[in-house]
Design a protein around this motif. Structure first.
Motif, PDB file in Angstrom:
ATOM      1  N   HIS A 536       0.833  -1.205   0.000  1.00 53.37           N
ATOM      2  CA  HIS A 536       0.000   0.000   0.000  1.00 53.37           C
ATOM      3  C   HIS A 536       0.864   1.251   0.000  1.00 53.37           C
ATOM      4  O   HIS A 536       0.619   2.192  -0.780  1.00 53.37           O
ATOM      5  CB  HIS A 536      -0.932   0.014   1.205  1.00 53.37           C
ATOM      6  N   GLU A 540       1.049   3.827  -3.077  1.00 57.64           N
ATOM      7  CA  GLU A 540       0.638   5.200  -2.773  1.00 57.64           C
ATOM      8  C   GLU A 540       1.659   6.201  -3.301  1.00 57.64           C
ATOM      9  O   GLU A 540       1.298   7.225  -3.888  1.00 57.64           O
ATOM     10  CB  GLU A 540       0.470   5.359  -1.264  1.00 57.64           C
ATOM     11  N   HIS A 651      -6.132   7.482  -1.120  1.00 57.83           N
ATOM     12  CA  HIS A 651      -7.416   6.821  -1.341  1.00 57.83           C
ATOM     13  C   HIS A 651      -7.401   5.980  -2.620  1.00 57.83           C
ATOM     14  O   HIS A 651      -8.201   5.042  -2.748  1.00 57.83           O
ATOM     15  CB  HIS A 651      -8.533   7.866  -1.428  1.00 57.83           C
ATOM     16  N   ARG A 655      -5.317  -1.372  -1.602  1.00 61.75           N
ATOM     17  CA  ARG A 655      -5.586  -1.528  -0.181  1.00 61.75           C
ATOM     18  C   ARG A 655      -5.036  -2.850   0.339  1.00 61.75           C
ATOM     19  O   ARG A 655      -4.736  -3.772  -0.427  1.00 61.75           O
ATOM     20  CB  ARG A 655      -7.096  -1.466   0.080  1.00 61.75           C
ATOM     21  N   ARG A 658      -5.798  -7.170  -0.391  1.00 61.56           N
ATOM     22  CA  ARG A 658      -6.073  -7.449  -1.791  1.00 61.56           C
ATOM     23  C   ARG A 658      -5.011  -8.416  -2.299  1.00 61.56           C
ATOM     24  O   ARG A 658      -3.816  -8.149  -2.204  1.00 61.56           O
ATOM     25  CB  ARG A 658      -6.043  -6.174  -2.616  1.00 61.56           C
TER      26      ARG A 658
END
Length: 704
Positions: A536, A540, A651, A655, A658
């Motif tokens: 993540h 990101e 956002h 995530r 997964r």
């Protein structure tokens, strides 16, 4: 005594009333007798100047070392007693002071550094005000021993008596300061313990040592050597005057050696080189990696033309460069050397010369910002390949196996272990178990039947994602040089485009993905050992950098989407905030904010950015107005946009929990290797960690 002659009895209330009469008040408020204006004695003037220049023993050490450096010294020795309170001696091998100039040197505003206003505006020496020696002599017992090289003998000057007599000394100067603040006992009471004052003195010399690798420094306290830094840079005359590139490389190595000696070898290992030129400003030095950040800002050094300074412009620029790679309130470490024309910087701002004023502060700010940003942008994964090329594989070397050849990523192994399956085997008899064991641990040159049996079982059960069989190793470790069986990779088409295979010309610094752990971490294997990736955080950062690139490639003047407020939020504003809102209305519109005057002392927020619609509009407006009042408008716009893009990237990133396929994991690793600042997410958290084979062996006590 008769009643007529008896003393009158005074009532306490009457006494109080009499004491508070208007006459008594006017008497109390009577102005003191006026004193005439007159010149102050020279000694009192020097003591007033000493209050600005001489704060503690470290201030004396700083001023005396400044003079030694201006004299061209190549070796400076500082000797202290009682933390510098009882004795400070600074010895150097500089040019010295002639006999006839010694008495002049202790006069106020007497100096050899400047002669006119042009010299003052372009000063390049450490000292120039000509008041330090006079100020120090007024609050201590001071003596000067000096000898120029062309003078037959040295001369000793006593500052208190003015006596000048011959003495013995090699060419150079010795400044001796005894009993600091003996003439001002009140100032002496404010000094700390000897250990604290000694630490400040060492810090003062350390700041000089960081910028002068050609000068050797030694600090003695109570007859014991405390610190010593030897000169690491030869004289310029010893180098080839026509080879400027070779001299710069030699200078960089000498500076790195001095940084390692003063700040420790860890600083050199956990920092990267900064070398940036923009217009009239050059920025060099080293910037610490985000992982090396500290809880205190005690290792932040900025130098302007060789002078250590504390400047808000430089501090803000350096901090802004680390803005989206530091976690929380951690403080970066760096040593930055800014060079520019002395005419473009004013050093005559503070009595201690620790503050400066730039003619074009925005130019300097942008140079430092972009210089540190560019240095931090390069992904550090490439360093793994450099380390792999320079260091043989520990396990292979320890076992006597051949190490990697030039151009090879991994060392060839004489024996190869084929792919294994860790699924629960079916119930078999003893003979079948023996045959399966022989096939499982067969050598590279084993029986063909065993290899074919294992290849067939692997080819028929190869999964296309990690969900199919979580504990099955899909391909063998490259460290063991596997021999894949025929048809082992035939089954299962990749879900993402096939990446080019790893080779000597196309190495993979972060290695190849092996598995996913709890849907959060990616486990990969590279030449050094094992890599653990926070998927993540990594994704990101990738999304964040792509959003910034898209925004930079588009219209730079485009505004951030805003949302009008149903009821404008009003708040009391200072005159400065009202003026800032009026002067930067276009900048606020680019940020998605609409802040207008509601009254002479009130501002109204009518619109906020869409992504921040749920926040407090008043707090947002106040913070943006404060930033605009202190910093350049373009810098504020960029920071605000980055914060919004960071929220969008957080956002939009993949995530936890997964499940990714092996090909998707490898694609993420390849993106990390080519994305700027991919070692940290935009919140400053690390995205990956390396565990070397040596560290893994230590966990299992191998080789002990």
């Amino acid at each position: 005594m008769t009643a007529d002659t008896a003393p009158a009895t005074l009532d306490p209330a009457d006494a109080t009333d009499d004491a508070l009469t208007p006459a008594a008040h006017s008497a109390d408020r009577a102005a003191p007798a006026r004193r005439p204006i007159q010149d102050l004695p020279d000694e009192l003037v020097s003591q007033i100047a000493a209050g600005e220049v001489v704060e503690r023993p470290a201030s004396v050490v700083r001023e005396l070392v400044d003079n030694a450096l201006d004299a061209g010294a190549t070796s400076i020795t500082v000797r202290l007693l009682a933390g510098g309170v009882r004795l400070i001696t600074v010895e150097d091998d500089g040019c010295g002071i002639p006999r006839e100039e010694l008495p002049i040197a202790l006069r106020r505003h007497a100096t050899s550094k400047i002669r006119n206003l042009h010299d003052l505006e372009s000063v390049a020496t450490m000292g120039f005000r000509g008041e330090a020696l006079a100020a120090i002599a007024s609050v201590s017992e001071m003596s000067v021993l000096s000898r120029p090289a062309q003078q037959e003998s040295a001369y000793l000057l006593d500052a208190r008596s003015g006596e000048l007599r011959p003495a013995a000394r090699n060419p150079g100067t010795t400044m001796e300061v005894k009993e600091l603040f003996f003439s001002t006992p009140a100032r002496r009471k404010f000094l700390k313990t000897d250990a604290t004052e000694l630490a400040h003195c060492v810090e003062a010399v350390r700041r000089h040592a960081l910028t002068r690798p050609a000068v050797g420094f030694a600090i003695w306290h109570e007859g014991k050597l405390v610190e010593q830094w030897r000169a690491t840079l030869p004289a310029r005359s010893d180098a080839d005057p026509h080879d400027e590139a070779a001299w710069q490389q030699l200078e960089q190595r000498a500076m790195d050696k001095r940084l390692a000696d003063v700040l420790g070898p860890d600083f050199l290992e956990q920092s990267i080189v900064v070398n940036y030129q923009a217009g009239h400003v050059q920025v060099r030095g080293r910037a610490g990696l985000p992982d090396a950040a500290r809880s205190r800002a005690d290792q932040q050094f900025c130098y302007v033309n060789g002078r250590f300074v504390r400047d808000k412009v430089l501090t803000h620029a350096a901090r802004a460069a680390y803005e989206d790679v530091l976690h929380g309130h951690r403080q970066p470490v760096y040593a930055l050397y800014i060079s520019l024309d002395p005419m473009r910087v004013d050093v005559n701002v503070h009595p201690t010369k620790i503050e400066v004023r730039f003619r074009d502060s925005r130019e300097v700010h942008q140079a430092v910002l972009h210089g540190v940003e560019n240095a931090l942008a390069a992904p550090r994964a490439q360093q793994l390949l450099d380390a792999a090329a320079a260091t043989p594989t520990p396990t292979a070397a320890a076992a006597g196996q051949p190490t990697a050849l030039p151009g090879q990523a991994y060392a060839p192994a004489p024996q190869a272990q084929t792919a294994m399956r860790f699924e629960a085997p079916p119930r078999v008899n003893g003979l079948q178990a023996l045959q399966q064991t022989a096939a499982l641990w067969g050598q590279a040159g084993g029986t063909a039947a065993a290899d074919n049996a294992l290849a067939g079982s692997t080819a028929t059960s190869t999964p296309t994602s990690i969900d199919a069989t979580p504990w099955q190793v899909q391909e063998a470790s490259p460290r063991w040089n596997p021999q894949p069986a025929a048809g082992a990779m035939a089954a299962g088409a990749p879900l993402v485009p096939t990446l080019p295979p790893e080779s000597a010309d196309n190495p993979w610094p972060l290695g190849r993905a092996v598995a996913q752990i709890h849907g959060v971490y990616i486990l990969a294997e590279n030449a050094q050992g094992m890599v653990i990736v926070d998927m993540h955080a990594a994704h990101e950062r990738i999304v964040y950098e792509r959003l910034k690139s898209q925004l930079d490639d588009g219209d730079a003047s485009s505004a951030i989407a805003s949302q009008p407020l149903l009821i404008p939020a009003t708040f009391s504003a200072t005159p400065e905030e009202v003026a800032t809102a009026e002067d930067h209305s276009e900048t606020l519109a680019q940020l998605g904010l609409e802040v207008v005057p509601f009254s002479p002392k009130t501002l109204a927020v009518r619109a906020t950015p869409t992504t921040l619609a749920q926040g407090n509009p008043v707090e947002l407006a106040r913070s943006v107005l404060a930033e605009l009042a202190q910093h350049d408008a373009s810098t504020v716009v960029q920071r605000a946009r980055n914060e919004i893009l960071g929220t969008m990237a957080c956002h939009g990133a993949v995530r936890a929990n997964r499940q990714l396929t092996i090909d998707e994991m490898n694609a993420l690793l390849r993106d990390m290797e080519h994305t700027e600042r991919s070692d940290q997410c935009n919140h400053g958290r690390p995205t990956w960690r390396q565990l070397s084979m040596k560290e893994l062996d230590a966990l299992f006590l191998r080789g002990r």
